[in-house]
Design a protein around this motif. Structure first.
Motif, PDB file in Angstrom:
ATOM      1  N   PRO A  76       0.880  -1.274  -0.065  1.00  0.00           N
ATOM      2  CA  PRO A  76      -0.037  -0.023   0.032  1.00  0.00           C
ATOM      3  C   PRO A  76       0.767   1.300   0.093  1.00  0.00           C
ATOM      4  N   GLU A  77       0.312   2.409  -0.558  1.00  0.00           N
ATOM      5  CA  GLU A  77       0.781   3.689  -0.536  1.00  0.00           C
ATOM      6  C   GLU A  77      -0.216   4.546   0.167  1.00  0.00           C
ATOM      7  N   ILE A  78       0.055   4.890   1.542  1.00  0.00           N
ATOM      8  CA  ILE A  78      -0.802   5.681   2.521  1.00  0.00           C
ATOM      9  C   ILE A  78      -0.323   6.988   2.881  1.00  0.00           C
ATOM     10  N   GLU A  79      -1.289   8.053   2.826  1.00  0.00           N
ATOM     11  CA  GLU A  79      -0.989   9.245   3.629  1.00  0.00           C
ATOM     12  C   GLU A  79      -0.610   9.113   5.125  1.00  0.00           C
ATOM     13  N   GLY A  80       0.378   9.963   5.610  1.00  0.00           N
ATOM     14  CA  GLY A  80       0.788   9.695   7.003  1.00  0.00           C
ATOM     15  C   GLY A  80       1.552  10.742   7.593  1.00  0.00           C
ATOM     16  N   ARG A  81       1.692  10.930   8.675  1.00  0.00           N
ATOM     17  CA  ARG A  81       2.524  11.945   9.573  1.00  0.00           C
ATOM     18  C   ARG A  81       3.437  11.197  10.397  1.00  0.00           C
ATOM     19  N   ALA A  82       4.737  12.052  10.461  1.00  0.00           N
ATOM     20  CA  ALA A  82       5.764  11.580  11.564  1.00  0.00           C
ATOM     21  C   ALA A  82       5.406  11.583  12.865  1.00  0.00           C
ATOM     22  N   ARG A  83       4.380  12.666  13.325  1.00  0.00           N
ATOM     23  CA  ARG A  83       3.997  12.978  14.470  1.00  0.00           C
ATOM     24  C   ARG A  83       2.514  12.740  14.523  1.00  0.00           C
ATOM     25  N   ARG A  84       2.053  12.424  15.696  1.00  0.00           N
ATOM     26  CA  ARG A  84       0.591  12.345  15.859  1.00  0.00           C
ATOM     27  C   ARG A  84      -0.206  13.933  15.691  1.00  0.00           C
ATOM     28  N   GLY A  85      -1.529  13.793  15.376  1.00  0.00           N
ATOM     29  CA  GLY A  85      -2.286  14.891  15.277  1.00  0.00           C
ATOM     30  C   GLY A  85      -2.907  15.005  13.663  1.00  0.00           C
ATOM     31  N   GLU A  86      -3.786  16.104  14.126  1.00  0.00           N
ATOM     32  CA  GLU A  86      -4.652  16.480  12.969  1.00  0.00           C
ATOM     33  C   GLU A  86      -5.500  15.188  12.289  1.00  0.00           C
ATOM     34  N   GLY A  87      -5.863  14.328  13.332  1.00  0.00           N
ATOM     35  CA  GLY A  87      -6.592  13.165  12.581  1.00  0.00           C
ATOM     36  C   GLY A  87      -6.028  11.925  12.579  1.00  0.00           C
ATOM     37  N   PHE A  88      -4.496  12.051  12.481  1.00  0.00           N
ATOM     38  CA  PHE A  88      -3.430  10.900  12.381  1.00  0.00           C
ATOM     39  C   PHE A  88      -3.102  10.384  13.546  1.00  0.00           C
TER      40      PHE A  88
ATOM     41  N   HIS B 257      -3.304   6.564  14.182  1.00  0.00           N
ATOM     42  CA  HIS B 257      -3.460   5.305  14.241  1.00  0.00           C
ATOM     43  C   HIS B 257      -1.846   5.055  13.768  1.00  0.00           C
ATOM     44  N   PRO B 258      -1.000   4.348  14.625  1.00  0.00           N
ATOM     45  CA  PRO B 258       0.371   4.299  14.465  1.00  0.00           C
ATOM     46  C   PRO B 258       0.719   2.801  13.818  1.00  0.00           C
ATOM     47  N   LEU B 259       1.839   2.819  13.077  1.00  0.00           N
ATOM     48  CA  LEU B 259       2.604   1.406  12.992  1.00  0.00           C
ATOM     49  C   LEU B 259       3.728   1.509  13.881  1.00  0.00           C
ATOM     50  N   TYR B 260       3.935   0.306  14.490  1.00  0.00           N
ATOM     51  CA  TYR B 260       4.560   0.117  15.691  1.00  0.00           C
ATOM     52  C   TYR B 260       6.045  -0.582  15.242  1.00  0.00           C
ATOM     53  N   ALA B 261       7.186  -0.441  15.973  1.00  0.00           N
ATOM     54  CA  ALA B 261       8.469  -1.025  15.994  1.00  0.00           C
ATOM     55  C   ALA B 261       8.127  -2.296  17.005  1.00  0.00           C
ATOM     56  N   PRO B 262       8.778  -3.348  16.862  1.00  0.00           N
ATOM     57  CA  PRO B 262       8.652  -4.214  17.917  1.00  0.00           C
ATOM     58  C   PRO B 262       9.135  -3.908  19.220  1.00  0.00           C
ATOM     59  N   PRO B 263       8.251  -4.582  20.377  1.00  0.00           N
ATOM     60  CA  PRO B 263       8.760  -4.191  21.551  1.00  0.00           C
ATOM     61  C   PRO B 263       9.988  -4.842  22.034  1.00  0.00           C
ATOM     62  N   ALA B 264      10.615  -4.154  22.894  1.00  0.00           N
ATOM     63  CA  ALA B 264      11.914  -4.479  23.467  1.00  0.00           C
ATOM     64  C   ALA B 264      11.779  -5.762  24.240  1.00  0.00           C
TER      65      ALA B 264
ATOM     66  N   GLU C  91       6.066   3.901  18.398  1.00  0.00           N
ATOM     67  CA  GLU C  91       5.337   4.550  17.206  1.00  0.00           C
ATOM     68  C   GLU C  91       6.343   4.743  16.240  1.00  0.00           C
ATOM     69  N   LEU C  92       6.286   4.419  15.068  1.00  0.00           N
ATOM     70  CA  LEU C  92       7.171   4.917  13.789  1.00  0.00           C
ATOM     71  C   LEU C  92       6.612   5.727  13.008  1.00  0.00           C
ATOM     72  N   VAL C  93       5.261   5.769  12.849  1.00  0.00           N
ATOM     73  CA  VAL C  93       4.570   6.879  11.827  1.00  0.00           C
ATOM     74  C   VAL C  93       3.024   6.689  12.188  1.00  0.00           C
ATOM     75  N   TRP C  94       2.405   7.674  11.858  1.00  0.00           N
ATOM     76  CA  TRP C  94       1.015   7.754  12.171  1.00  0.00           C
ATOM     77  C   TRP C  94       0.230   7.739  10.836  1.00  0.00           C
ATOM     78  N   LEU C  95      -1.168   7.075  10.902  1.00  0.00           N
ATOM     79  CA  LEU C  95      -1.934   7.085   9.843  1.00  0.00           C
ATOM     80  C   LEU C  95      -3.092   7.846  10.374  1.00  0.00           C
TER      81      LEU C  95
END
Length: 307
Positions: A72-84, A86-93, A117-121
Motif C-alpha cells: 500500500p501507499e498511504i498518507e501519514g504523518r511523522a507525529r500524531r495529530g490532525e486526525g492521524f 493510528h500508528p505503525l509500531y516497531a517491535p517491543p523491546a 510508534e514509527l509513523v501515524w496514519l
C-alpha cells in the motif's frame, strides 16, 4: 512432502509464450540464498536455462488457490495529530523469540506499545491492512515517502476478518470478502470496527527500510520482491527461492517463491505480489483464482522424489 508428479515442460500450457528472461532476473535475485543443489543463473537463453536445469514437479492436490498481495501507499504523518491517530509500531523491546506475546486486544487495552510508534496514519483500518500486507509506503506532508517492512510479529494465530464478516452474513466468497469490502463494511459500522479488528489476535511490527523508489518491498528471503514475478508460498511444501509455474485465470507465468504469509498454507497455495499503490491493491484485493502451482526442482532432486 507428499508424493509428487513429475511433468514435462510441454505439459505447462503457455510455457513457450512466457517472458523467461524476466523470470530468470527474479530467480537470480535470490539464487545465492537457496543452496548448492540449486542451479546458478547462467547468461544466454533464459528458457533454455530453465529447461536444461529443472524438472517441473506438481505437489499436492488440485485445484490450487491463488490470491494476491501488494504494497500500500498511504498518507501519514511523522507525529500524531490532525486526525492521524493510528500508528505503525516497531517491535517491543521485550518481544520473546520463541513464544507468543500479548494478543491484539491485550496490546490495545494495555497500550503496551507506547513509545514504539514509527509513523501515524489517519485510518485504523488502513493501519490494520498494512499489517496484513506486511509492507507499506507512507507519504508524508512534505511529499517525502518513508517505507516500512515486516520486522516481527507477536506469535499469535492469524484469523481472517474477511472470513469473520462472511460468517456474520456480510456476503462475499465462502472464505472472506475482499479488502475493499472490509473497508466498506468498516465505514458503515464504525462503532463495531475495533471489535472486528480484534478478531485477529496476530499483530505485526515494522521497521523502516532504505530502498530505491523503484524497488519492491522486502520479502521473506530478505531481498526485494518483483511485481507479478514473486510469489508467497508455504515453505513447508515449496523451497523459498524455487521457480514456480503459476497457472490460473489470466496467469501462465513463471514466478519465484520469495515470500511467505500467515494465511498461505499448503502445497497448492500461492499469493502473488501485485506491485505498489492503488491499482495493485485493487488487483490483489479482487484476486481469488482456482489454479495450479508447479514447482521447478533441480533435475537430480526431482529424480530422487520419483523413486
Amino acid at each position: 512432502m507428499r508424493a509428487a508428479s513429475l511433468l514435462d515442460f510441454s505439459g505447462l500450457p503457455g510455457w513457450a509464450a512466457d517472458d523467461h528472461a524476466a523470470a530468470l532476473a527474479a530467480y537470480a535475485a535470490t539464487a545465492d540464498l537457496i543452496g548448492a543443489d540449486w542451479p546458478t543463473p547462467a547468461s544466454g537463453d533464459a528458457r533454455a536455462f530453465f529447461e536444461a536445469s529443472f524438472t517441473p514437479v506438481e505437489i499436492g492436490a488440485l485445484p490450487g488457490l491463488l490470491t494476491g498481495y501488494y504494497e500500500p501507499e498511504i498518507e501519514g504523518r511523522a507525529r500524531r495529530g490532525e486526525g492521524f491517530d493510528h500508528p505503525l509500531y516497531a517491535p517491543p523491546a521485550d518481544l520473546p523469540a520463541n513464544q507468543p506475546w500479548f494478543n491484539r486486544a491485550e496490546i490495545e487495552a494495555g497500550d503496551l506499545l507506547a513509545g514504539r510508534e514509527l509513523v501515524w496514519l489517519a485510518d485504523r483500518v488502513e493501519a490494520f491492512l498494512a499489517q496484513v500486507q506486511g509492507s507499506v509506503r507512507v507519504r508524508l506532508e512534505d511529499g517525502s515517502v518513508r517505507r516500512f517492512g515486516f520486522a516481527a510479529k507477536n506469535g499469535q494465530p492469524y484469523r481472517s476478518i474477511g472470513q469473520e464478516l462472511t460468517r456474520r452474513g456480510a456476503g462475499g466468497p465462502d472464505d472472506g470478502i475482499t479488502a475493499d469490502g472490509i473497508r466498506a463494511w468498516c465505514r458503515a459500522h464504525p462503532d463495531e470496527t475495533p471489535a472486528l479488528l480484534r478478531h485477529n489476535p496476530s499483530f505485526v511490527f515494522f521497521r523502516e527500510l532504505d530502498l530505491p523508489p523503484d524497488s519492491g518491498p522486502i520479502g521473506a528471503m530478505g531481498r526485494p520482491v518483483t511485481a507479478l514475478r514473486s510469489l508467497a508460498v508455504d515453505p513447508e511444501h515449496i523451497t523459498l527461492g524455487a521457480p514456480v509455474w503459476v497457472e490460473g485465470g489470466d496467469f501462465a507465468t513463471l514466478m519465484v517463491a520469495q515470500d511467505t504469509g500467515s494465511a498461505i498454507k499448503g502445497a497448492q497455495r500461492g499469493d502473488i505480489f501485485c506491485g505498489t499503490g492503488i491499482e495493485a491493491g485493487h488487483r490483489a484485493g479482487d484476486m481469488r483464482i482456482s489454479g495450479r502451482l508447479v514447482t521447478l526442482l533441480p533435475r537430480k532432486m526431482a529424480e530422487r522424489l520419483a523413486r
